[in-house]
Design a protein around this motif. Structure first.
Motif, PDB file in Angstrom:
ATOM      1  N   ARG A 176      50.841  39.113  31.962  1.00 37.41           N
ATOM      2  CA  ARG A 176      49.776  38.244  32.353  1.00 37.41           C
ATOM      3  C   ARG A 176      48.453  39.097  32.352  1.00 37.41           C
ATOM      4  O   ARG A 176      47.338  38.577  31.892  1.00 37.41           O
ATOM      5  CB  ARG A 176      49.884  37.438  33.918  1.00 37.41           C
ATOM      6  N   GLU A 177      48.495  40.212  32.901  1.00 31.73           N
ATOM      7  CA  GLU A 177      47.294  41.158  32.670  1.00 31.73           C
ATOM      8  C   GLU A 177      46.720  41.398  31.305  1.00 31.73           C
ATOM      9  O   GLU A 177      45.499  41.334  31.204  1.00 31.73           O
ATOM     10  CB  GLU A 177      47.656  42.440  33.585  1.00 31.73           C
TER      11      GLU A 177
ATOM     12  N   THR B 120      45.131  38.123  30.050  1.00 28.89           N
ATOM     13  CA  THR B 120      43.802  37.977  30.593  1.00 28.89           C
ATOM     14  C   THR B 120      42.828  38.982  29.867  1.00 28.89           C
ATOM     15  O   THR B 120      41.620  38.697  29.559  1.00 28.89           O
ATOM     16  CB  THR B 120      43.615  38.673  32.016  1.00 28.89           C
TER      17      THR B 120
ATOM     18  N   LEU C  68      39.539  37.921  27.654  1.00 27.12           N
ATOM     19  CA  LEU C  68      38.199  38.198  28.049  1.00 27.12           C
ATOM     20  C   LEU C  68      37.403  39.032  26.724  1.00 27.12           C
ATOM     21  O   LEU C  68      36.334  39.465  26.707  1.00 27.12           O
ATOM     22  CB  LEU C  68      38.180  39.631  29.176  1.00 27.12           C
TER      23      LEU C  68
ATOM     24  N   PHE D 188      36.269  32.812  31.380  1.00 27.79           N
ATOM     25  CA  PHE D 188      37.512  32.281  31.771  1.00 27.79           C
ATOM     26  C   PHE D 188      37.524  32.353  33.419  1.00 27.79           C
ATOM     27  O   PHE D 188      37.300  33.294  34.012  1.00 27.79           O
ATOM     28  CB  PHE D 188      38.927  33.157  31.272  1.00 27.79           C
TER      29      PHE D 188
ATOM     30  N   PHE E  35      40.764  31.325  35.972  1.00 28.90           N
ATOM     31  CA  PHE E  35      42.301  30.862  36.015  1.00 28.90           C
ATOM     32  C   PHE E  35      42.761  30.389  37.358  1.00 28.90           C
ATOM     33  O   PHE E  35      42.267  30.687  38.406  1.00 28.90           O
ATOM     34  CB  PHE E  35      42.948  32.004  35.758  1.00 28.90           C
TER      35      PHE E  35
ATOM     36  N   PHE F  40      45.402  31.277  38.826  1.00 31.39           N
ATOM     37  CA  PHE F  40      45.862  32.383  39.676  1.00 31.39           C
ATOM     38  C   PHE F  40      44.950  33.702  39.787  1.00 31.39           C
ATOM     39  O   PHE F  40      45.355  34.931  39.832  1.00 31.39           O
ATOM     40  CB  PHE F  40      47.359  32.922  39.601  1.00 31.39           C
TER      41      PHE F  40
ATOM     42  N   ASN G  95      43.775  36.151  38.293  1.00 33.90           N
ATOM     43  CA  ASN G  95      44.080  37.198  37.173  1.00 33.90           C
ATOM     44  C   ASN G  95      43.280  38.129  37.333  1.00 33.90           C
ATOM     45  O   ASN G  95      42.646  38.776  36.296  1.00 33.90           O
ATOM     46  CB  ASN G  95      44.026  36.352  35.946  1.00 33.90           C
TER      47      ASN G  95
ATOM     48  N   ILE H  72      42.435  42.183  37.759  1.00 27.57           N
ATOM     49  CA  ILE H  72      43.272  43.320  37.805  1.00 27.57           C
ATOM     50  C   ILE H  72      43.581  44.332  39.011  1.00 27.57           C
ATOM     51  O   ILE H  72      42.596  44.649  39.451  1.00 27.57           O
ATOM     52  CB  ILE H  72      42.794  44.359  36.577  1.00 27.57           C
TER      53      ILE H  72
END
Ligand code: ATP
Ligand code: MG
Lengths: 389, 234
Positions: free
Chosen positions: A287-288, A291, A295, B100, B102, B104, B106, B108
């Motif tokens: 999921r990282e 993401t 971006l 974006f 989200f 949850f 997201n 890092i």
């Protein structure tokens, strides 16, 4: 601009448990690699330290070692009076006729017999060969059944103690001294008087080799040509240092092959270990990845980042491996695989160069282990990566 | 941050979805998730996208955000036909045009709040110092400047989402997409997030497309669209 390296370093640091096995795996491979390389370097150094640059070894053409070479007495007499041969302090030519035999003796460690070189020399050997130092006791007396023993072989062979008596070729010899030779191969030998040994060793009427000191090292080539051109003599002259290096050559190459083979097989295993870990890491960070891609980070920067992370893991393993290998530096052992089949004792030598190669090797393992998992991460469709828990 | 969009109310739509179909193939089966969608969003608009689970809301949002491609039809966002861009052009385009948010968050986990907000700026030509300053400014806007050095695990859900919002607008994109931004938050935190999004829309002129299940969240938007069985209803 790609993702910063600090991102990978922190990931490795915070989730080190995940990668521990892979790091240890790579580390152990590097340990073995460094140890084997240190062994090869130590062995090469032991033989390289043998020999003066201005000395020539006169041996029989086509002989693989001194053991199978023969220099008859009349040839010796002809050679030593040549103009190119240096003259010693006593006015006699600096020439050292030597006889060589090999005897089986029990090791101190496991009591198994191993081959030891025994060399019969004249007093001029000490001046010609150079670098011989009596560390304990005294040197042997010509005419007596006495020997001196190299320090390294004395440490390794049972019964080679100062004052003890040892049987060689059904003849008893008293050990009267222990000597060193600047770390060279002579330290793995037993030396005695040539004339006394010639009878029992059945090496009469000549010698196995003849070491001579040349007045001028650059005359070696013409000296060799002169000897070869004499149809009476089946001999040649080789630079002493080169002679012993060539003797090491075969084993050195064998060791290098061994290093390559062992490192490669173990390395492949470690690469698969790293690959497994990296697959797990990529899966855990799916999921990282989604993401980061959303971006605007490119597939290439994801690929690069995970390969980089794998390399960082591997480098950590490499450093660990180098540290683990360090205690063997200087550790002494011996090899029996020389052309004369006798033991040459040597010390493991870890050099900065070997450590650097170990780290490069680790980097390569990390790179290849990380490539496929990183590729999988980079190829993930963003939408499905973002759906991952 | 530009307020240009607000000054041109009659301008062409910033999001223009034309006759879009999205079909998934699963083995021999075909699943039509979006079936001829048309949606025009003028600049400065705040749209709520609603509909039952599995109706294709996320799918539509992903198409608008340029992380997915339609099976047929066109998606033109900020003047660019997203479907025509190559993979790498699209990545670059996203970094400049879309923010974006989200469900949850997201974030890092190994990066601090400020570093998380700074991420999109790594793709710009800004200097390190300028990046730091802008990230800190964005954190000030969401009221978390004092948490700049905190890691996501040291923040509450609502705070994490505020950091994520700062990350979404720090590179000054024209469009923000949000997929159930309050879906994982308690009522109070949800209220804070919605207020923040309203302010981004009103004060900074951001066009927002927000998917939500929550009618109270949808009320904060100017317009509501309902997606049912792959078709949009007003
Ligand atoms: N990669 C895919 N392959 C096949 N089917 C998919 C894929 N992605 C989504 N779908 C299907 O498309 C439909 C719409 O999914 P989508 O996520 O857009 O729904 P949603 O409206 O966001 O639902 P929710 O409110 O539960 O988030 C679902 O039936 C889903 O199973
Ligand atoms: Mg959804």
């Amino acid at each position: 601009m790609p993702l910063p390296i600090s991102y990978n370093v922190r990931n490795v640091r915070t989730r080190w448990q995940v990668s521990l096995l892979a790091v240890i795996g790579i580390g152990l491979v590097v340990t073995v690699f460094v140890a084997l390389m240190a062994m090869r370097t130590g062995f090469t150094l032991a033989l390289r330290a043998t020999g003066e640059p201005g000395n020539a070894m006169v041996v029989q053409r086509g002989s693989a070692s001194e053991l199978t070479s023969w220099v008859p007495l009349d040839h010796r007499n002809k050679i030593v009076v040549d103009q190119r041969v240096a003259v010693g302090s006593n006015g006699r030519p600096l020439a050292s006729p030597e006889i060589v035999v090999v005897g089986a003796m029990p090791r101190r460690s496991d009591h198994l017999p191993t081959n030891v070189t025994i060399r019969g020399v004249t007093p001029s050997a000490f001046e010609v060969r150079g670098g011989i130092e009596i560390k304990e006791g005294r040197t042997f007396q010509p005419g007596l059944d006495e020997v001196i023993v190299g320090k390294r072989i004395a440490d390794r062979i049972q019964g080679l103690d100062l004052g003890a008596t040892i049987p060689i070729q059904r003849h008893n010899w008293k050990i009267v001294g222990i000597f060193t030779s600047r770390g060279g191969a002579f330290e793995s030998e037993i030396w005695g008087d040539l004339d006394t040994m010639a009878g029992p060793f059945r090496r009469q009427g000549g010698s196995n080799s003849l070491a001579v000191r040349l007045k001028d090292a650059s005359t070696l080539e013409s000296f060799d040509r002169w000897i070869r051109d004499d149809p009476e003599m089946q001999l040649q002259a080789v630079q002493e240092r080169k002679y012993y290096e060539d003797q090491a050559g075969g084993l050195s190459a064998t060791l290098l092959f061994l290093v390559g083979f062992v490192s490669l097989t173990m390395g492949v295993g470690a690469v698969f270990g790293a690959m497994n870990t990296m697959y797990a890491i990529v899966a855990a960070r799916t999921r990282e990845i989604g993401t980061l891609r959303a971006l605007g980070f490119s597939r290439r920067s994801i690929l690069f980042s995970f390969v980089m992370e794998s390399v960082i893991l591997a480098l950590a393993g490499g450093l660990f491996g180098c540290l683990l290998a360090f205690p063997i530096n200087g550790f002494s052992t011996a090899s029996g695989q020389t052309p004369s089949f006798s033991e040459v004792a040597f010390a493991f030598q870890i050099t900065p160069d070997i450590l650097a190669r170990g780290l490069v090797f680790a980097t390569a393992m990390g790179f290849f282990g990380g490539l496929l998992p990183a590729l999988r991460g980079a190829k993930l469709p963003i939408t499905s990566a973002l759906r991952e828990a | 941050m530009s307020a240009e969009a607000v000054r041109q109310p009659a301008a062409a739509p910033i999001v223009d979805v034309r006759n879009v179909r999205k079909v998934y193939r699963r083995d021999a089966e075909q699943i039509t998730v979006l079936d001829g969608i048309n949606l025009q969003v003028p600049p400065g608009e705040f749209v709520a996208l609603m509909g039952p689970s599995g109706s294709g809301k996320t799918t539509l949002l992903n198409l608008i955000a340029g992380i997915d491609r339609p099976t047929s039809g066109e998606v033109v966002v900020a003047g660019t036909d997203v479907g025509r861009l190559s993979e790498s052009e699209l990545a670059r385009w996203r970094s400049h045009n879309v923010g974006f948010i989200f469900q949850f968050y997201n974030l890092i986990p190994v990066l601090t709040a400020q570093e998380n907000v700074e991420l999109p700026l790594l793709l710009t030509s800004l200097s390190k110092k300028e990046r730091r300053e802008r990230a800190l400014t964005a954190l000030k806007v969401v009221g978390l400047a004092d948490r700049a050095g905190h890691y996501p695990r040291q923040l509450s859900g609502g705070q994490e989402q505020r950091v994520a919002i700062a990350r979404a607008f720090v590179a000054d994109p024209g469009v923000l997409v949000a997929d159930e931004p309050t879906g994982d938050l308690d009522a109070k935190s949800a209220e804070e997030i919605l207020a923040l999004m309203e302010s981004l829309n009103r004060d900074f002129g951001k066009t927002i497309v927000m998917v939500t299940h929550d009618p109270r969240a949808a009320e904060r938007a100017h317009t509501q669209k309902h997606l049912e069985k792959g078709v949009l209803k007003a």
